[in-house]
Design a protein around this motif. Structure first.
Motif, PDB file in Angstrom:
ATOM      1  N   LEU A 172       0.824  -1.199   0.000  1.00 44.20           N
ATOM      2  CA  LEU A 172       0.000   0.000   0.000  1.00 44.20           C
ATOM      3  C   LEU A 172       0.863   1.256   0.000  1.00 44.20           C
ATOM      4  N   GLU A 173       1.940   1.237   0.757  1.00 44.08           N
ATOM      5  CA  GLU A 173       2.817   2.401   0.818  1.00 44.08           C
ATOM      6  C   GLU A 173       3.450   2.685  -0.544  1.00 44.08           C
ATOM      7  N   HIS A 174       3.817   1.612  -1.256  1.00 44.51           N
ATOM      8  CA  HIS A 174       4.412   1.781  -2.581  1.00 44.51           C
ATOM      9  C   HIS A 174       3.405   2.379  -3.565  1.00 44.51           C
ATOM     10  N   VAL A 175       2.174   1.925  -3.490  1.00 41.61           N
ATOM     11  CA  VAL A 175       1.135   2.466  -4.376  1.00 41.61           C
ATOM     12  C   VAL A 175       0.892   3.942  -4.076  1.00 41.61           C
ATOM     13  N   ASN A 176       0.869   4.310  -2.806  1.00 41.29           N
ATOM     14  CA  ASN A 176       0.685   5.725  -2.443  1.00 41.29           C
ATOM     15  C   ASN A 176       1.840   6.582  -2.956  1.00 41.29           C
ATOM     16  N   ASN A 177       3.055   6.065  -2.882  1.00 44.17           N
ATOM     17  CA  ASN A 177       4.201   6.815  -3.396  1.00 44.17           C
ATOM     18  C   ASN A 177       4.115   6.993  -4.906  1.00 44.17           C
ATOM     19  N   LEU A 178       3.707   5.936  -5.608  1.00 44.52           N
ATOM     20  CA  LEU A 178       3.555   6.049  -7.055  1.00 44.52           C
ATOM     21  C   LEU A 178       2.443   7.017  -7.421  1.00 44.52           C
ATOM     22  N   ALA A 179       1.362   7.001  -6.648  1.00 45.63           N
ATOM     23  CA  ALA A 179       0.260   7.930  -6.909  1.00 45.63           C
ATOM     24  C   ALA A 179       0.708   9.375  -6.717  1.00 45.63           C
ATOM     25  N   CYS A 180       1.550   9.590  -5.713  1.00 40.15           N
ATOM     26  CA  CYS A 180       2.082  10.938  -5.491  1.00 40.15           C
ATOM     27  C   CYS A 180       2.953  11.372  -6.659  1.00 40.15           C
ATOM     28  N   MET A 181       3.715  10.447  -7.219  1.00 38.00           N
ATOM     29  CA  MET A 181       4.531  10.770  -8.384  1.00 38.00           C
ATOM     30  C   MET A 181       3.678  11.086  -9.599  1.00 38.00           C
ATOM     31  N   CYS A 182       2.467  10.544  -9.647  1.00 34.92           N
ATOM     32  CA  CYS A 182       1.536  10.815 -10.746  1.00 34.92           C
ATOM     33  C   CYS A 182       0.660  12.027 -10.469  1.00 34.92           C
ATOM     34  N   ASN A 183       1.022  12.826  -9.456  1.00 33.53           N
ATOM     35  CA  ASN A 183       0.281  14.051  -9.101  1.00 33.53           C
ATOM     36  C   ASN A 183      -1.153  13.750  -8.677  1.00 33.53           C
ATOM     37  N   VAL A 184      -1.340  12.628  -7.996  1.00 34.97           N
ATOM     38  CA  VAL A 184      -2.651  12.279  -7.447  1.00 34.97           C
ATOM     39  C   VAL A 184      -2.635  12.616  -5.957  1.00 34.97           C
ATOM     40  N   ASN A 185      -3.441  13.572  -5.574  1.00 39.58           N
ATOM     41  CA  ASN A 185      -3.459  14.044  -4.185  1.00 39.58           C
ATOM     42  C   ASN A 185      -4.425  13.217  -3.333  1.00 39.58           C
ATOM     43  N   VAL A 186      -4.243  11.923  -3.370  1.00 41.00           N
ATOM     44  CA  VAL A 186      -5.077  11.009  -2.589  1.00 41.00           C
ATOM     45  C   VAL A 186      -4.151  10.001  -1.914  1.00 41.00           C
ATOM     46  N   VAL A 187      -4.305   9.853  -0.625  1.00 35.84           N
ATOM     47  CA  VAL A 187      -3.531   8.879   0.142  1.00 35.84           C
ATOM     48  C   VAL A 187      -4.493   7.851   0.707  1.00 35.84           C
ATOM     49  N   LEU A 188      -4.265   6.610   0.366  1.00 40.22           N
ATOM     50  CA  LEU A 188      -5.153   5.528   0.781  1.00 40.22           C
ATOM     51  C   LEU A 188      -4.578   4.848   2.021  1.00 40.22           C
ATOM     52  N   ASN A 189      -5.374   4.762   3.086  1.00 40.02           N
ATOM     53  CA  ASN A 189      -4.940   4.055   4.295  1.00 40.02           C
ATOM     54  C   ASN A 189      -5.531   2.648   4.307  1.00 40.02           C
ATOM     55  N   LYS A 190      -5.069   1.852   5.229  1.00 36.10           N
ATOM     56  CA  LYS A 190      -5.492   0.457   5.279  1.00 36.10           C
ATOM     57  C   LYS A 190      -6.985   0.311   5.544  1.00 36.10           C
ATOM     58  N   LYS A 191      -7.517   1.181   6.380  1.00 31.59           N
ATOM     59  CA  LYS A 191      -8.936   1.088   6.706  1.00 31.59           C
ATOM     60  C   LYS A 191      -9.790   1.344   5.475  1.00 31.59           C
ATOM     61  N   ASP A 192      -9.473   2.390   4.721  1.00 30.97           N
ATOM     62  CA  ASP A 192     -10.238   2.688   3.508  1.00 30.97           C
ATOM     63  C   ASP A 192     -10.043   1.604   2.456  1.00 30.97           C
ATOM     64  N   LEU A 193      -8.838   1.052   2.390  1.00 30.92           N
ATOM     65  CA  LEU A 193      -8.578  -0.001   1.418  1.00 30.92           C
ATOM     66  C   LEU A 193      -9.417  -1.240   1.717  1.00 30.92           C
ATOM     67  N   LEU A 194      -9.449  -1.656   2.961  1.00 26.59           N
ATOM     68  CA  LEU A 194     -10.254  -2.830   3.316  1.00 26.59           C
ATOM     69  C   LEU A 194     -11.731  -2.598   3.049  1.00 26.59           C
ATOM     70  N   ARG A 195     -12.198  -1.390   3.351  1.00 26.84           N
ATOM     71  CA  ARG A 195     -13.609  -1.093   3.110  1.00 26.84           C
ATOM     72  C   ARG A 195     -13.938  -1.132   1.618  1.00 26.84           C
ATOM     73  N   MET A 196     -13.048  -0.583   0.787  1.00 22.24           N
ATOM     74  CA  MET A 196     -13.288  -0.587  -0.651  1.00 22.24           C
ATOM     75  C   MET A 196     -13.172  -1.995  -1.236  1.00 22.24           C
ATOM     76  N   GLU A 197     -12.230  -2.777  -0.749  1.00 22.26           N
ATOM     77  CA  GLU A 197     -12.109  -4.148  -1.239  1.00 22.26           C
ATOM     78  C   GLU A 197     -13.342  -4.972  -0.880  1.00 22.26           C
ATOM     79  N   MET A 198     -13.861  -4.782   0.310  1.00 24.49           N
ATOM     80  CA  MET A 198     -15.092  -5.480   0.686  1.00 24.49           C
ATOM     81  C   MET A 198     -16.256  -5.040  -0.193  1.00 24.49           C
ATOM     82  N   LEU A 199     -16.323  -3.758  -0.492  1.00 22.50           N
ATOM     83  CA  LEU A 199     -17.395  -3.252  -1.346  1.00 22.50           C
ATOM     84  C   LEU A 199     -17.307  -3.847  -2.745  1.00 22.50           C
ATOM     85  N   LEU A 200     -16.094  -3.945  -3.274  1.00 23.56           N
ATOM     86  CA  LEU A 200     -15.914  -4.527  -4.604  1.00 23.56           C
ATOM     87  C   LEU A 200     -16.259  -6.008  -4.614  1.00 23.56           C
ATOM     88  N   LEU A 201     -15.817  -6.738  -3.613  1.00 26.73           N
ATOM     89  CA  LEU A 201     -16.102  -8.168  -3.563  1.00 26.73           C
ATOM     90  C   LEU A 201     -17.600  -8.435  -3.442  1.00 26.73           C
TER      91      LEU A 201
END
Length: 398
Positions: free
Chosen positions: A109-138
């Motif tokens: 997750l940390e690597h993805v956030n760093n890459l997103a920052c390099m792509c000028n994406v001002n969004v930081v995803l934490n573990k809690k939001d990631l788990l919630r979104m993965e559950m929603l997708l599943l």
């Protein structure tokens, strides 16, 4: 072949036909894409973002295509804000990588956030939001991520894409291995087109993969364009593939035009820089080779012939000629007669400076390195393929 090789290259194993048939059965149950998303105009941006992130993480094509598939169908069902779309895109990529990749290749997750920052994406995803979104997708996909995409079929079709009886430019193929390598690069090139436009989602994934192989054979001038063996392997005839191939070549032509326009712009910029460099160089050359405004030394040839040392005598003669032709007021150095001295000096000077003739022009030449592109002319039948069209096929350097 070991177990690891079988897992990575299932299309070469004994169960390849059974796996292919299972994928074809599952694709019949895929949900229908309706293109009802209010944010469909931003789809291309998020597709490019997922492509960049997956390439940075060295994910396999099946993981990238599955992530894009999850994002497409999730956007098609819900009205989502832009910030939420960024979070969902990251969740789709991580979820797809967990399903398709081995555990050690799943990005952190940390690597993805760093890459997103390099792509000028001002969004930081934490573990809690990631788990919630993965559950929603599943839950949205009923906990079923075994969703076939064109990337799941392409290797199986490429494995049988070249036969011994195929011809290249009317001649037998000398190296099947090299031809397959080039064909594979073309096929993945067309495969990338299949995710750029949502209209390709109206075709079955297996049909898109087969169309990529057929379009690649056409570009490489391999005849026949579609063989009986490929028809038996893919269960698609030429008539089934024609519409999808037609769309691919439309995008292919547009891509070639964009690349050509970009190349022209770069060439014009280089030419402008070269012209500016030539002008500045010529101006410098004229200054360096400008003759003296005083009378030439040719008038003092008799004096010069009397000297024994050529270099010293030349300097002395030149200094004497300068003093002989300078106005007396200027030599006296009086301040009050400066204006008259300038006028007298200008009168003694020649009307215009002359430049020495140069035998060879002085110019700066810039060599532009360009990669050769082969022009492939192929005749097609019916609709878009009727008539003779030329397609520029890029050179793929191993």
């Amino acid at each position: 072949m070991g177990r690891k090789g079988m897992e990575e290259q299932w299309w070469k194993g004994e169960l390849a036909a059974d796996i292919h048939q299972t994928l074809r059965t599952k694709e019949l149950k895929l949900p229908m894409y309706k293109a009802h998303s209010p944010q469909i105009g931003m789809r291309r941006y998020f597709i490019d973002l997922l492509t960049v992130l997956s390439n940075r993480c060295n994910l396999c094509p099946t993981a990238r295509h599955l992530a894009i598939y999850l994002l497409d169908h999730f956007m098609d069902r819900y009205d989502i804000t832009v910030k939420q779309l960024h979070i969902i895109s990251f969740a789709c990529l991580l979820l797809a990588s967990k399903f398709e990749e081995k555990e050690d290749k799943v990005p952190k997750l940390e690597h993805v956030n760093n890459l997103a920052c390099m792509c000028n994406v001002n969004v930081v995803l934490n573990k809690k939001d990631l788990l919630r979104m993965e559950m929603l997708l599943l839950e949205n996909f009923n906990w079923n991520l075994c969703l076939p995409t064109p990337a799941h079929y392409i290797d199986y079709y490429l494995y049988g894409s070249i036969g011994e009886n195929d011809l290249h430019n009317g001649w037998p193929i000398t190296s099947l291995t090299k031809t397959k390598d080039f064909l594979e690069k073309y096929a993945y090139y067309f495969l990338d087109f299949s995710v750029r436009d949502h209209t390709f989602l109206h075709f079955r994934p297996s049909l898109i993969a087969a169309a990529c192989v057929c379009a690649s054979r056409i570009c490489m001038q391999i005849s026949p364009a579609w063989t009986t063996q490929l028809e038996l392997l893919t269960c698609y005839s030429w008539e089934h593939l024609a519409q999808c191939i037609e769309m691919m070549f439309i995008y292919y032509e547009n891509d070639i035009k964009e690349a050509s326009n970009l190349k022209k712009q770069v060439t014009i910029q280089h030419q402008e820089q070269e012209a500016v460099g030539n002008l500045s160089h010529q101006a410098t050359t004229q200054v360096l080779f400008q003759q003296s405004s005083y009378h030439p030394l040719a008038q003092h040839s008799a004096t010069l012939s009397q000297f024994q040392s050529p270099v010293q005598d030349l300097c002395s003669a030149y200094r004497d000629s300068l003093q002989a032709h300078r106005p007396s007021g200027l030599l006296a150095g009086s301040a009050d007669s400066s204006l008259h001295s300038c006028a007298a000096l200008q009168a003694s000077l020649r009307p215009s400076a002359q430049t020495l003739p140069i035998q060879t022009p002085i110019a700066v030449q810039v060599a532009l390195g360009t990669q050769p592109r082969h022009c492939i002319s192929t005749a097609y039948g019916s609709s878009y393929f009727s008539g003779h069209r030329s397609y520029t096929a890029g050179c793929f350097d191993g």
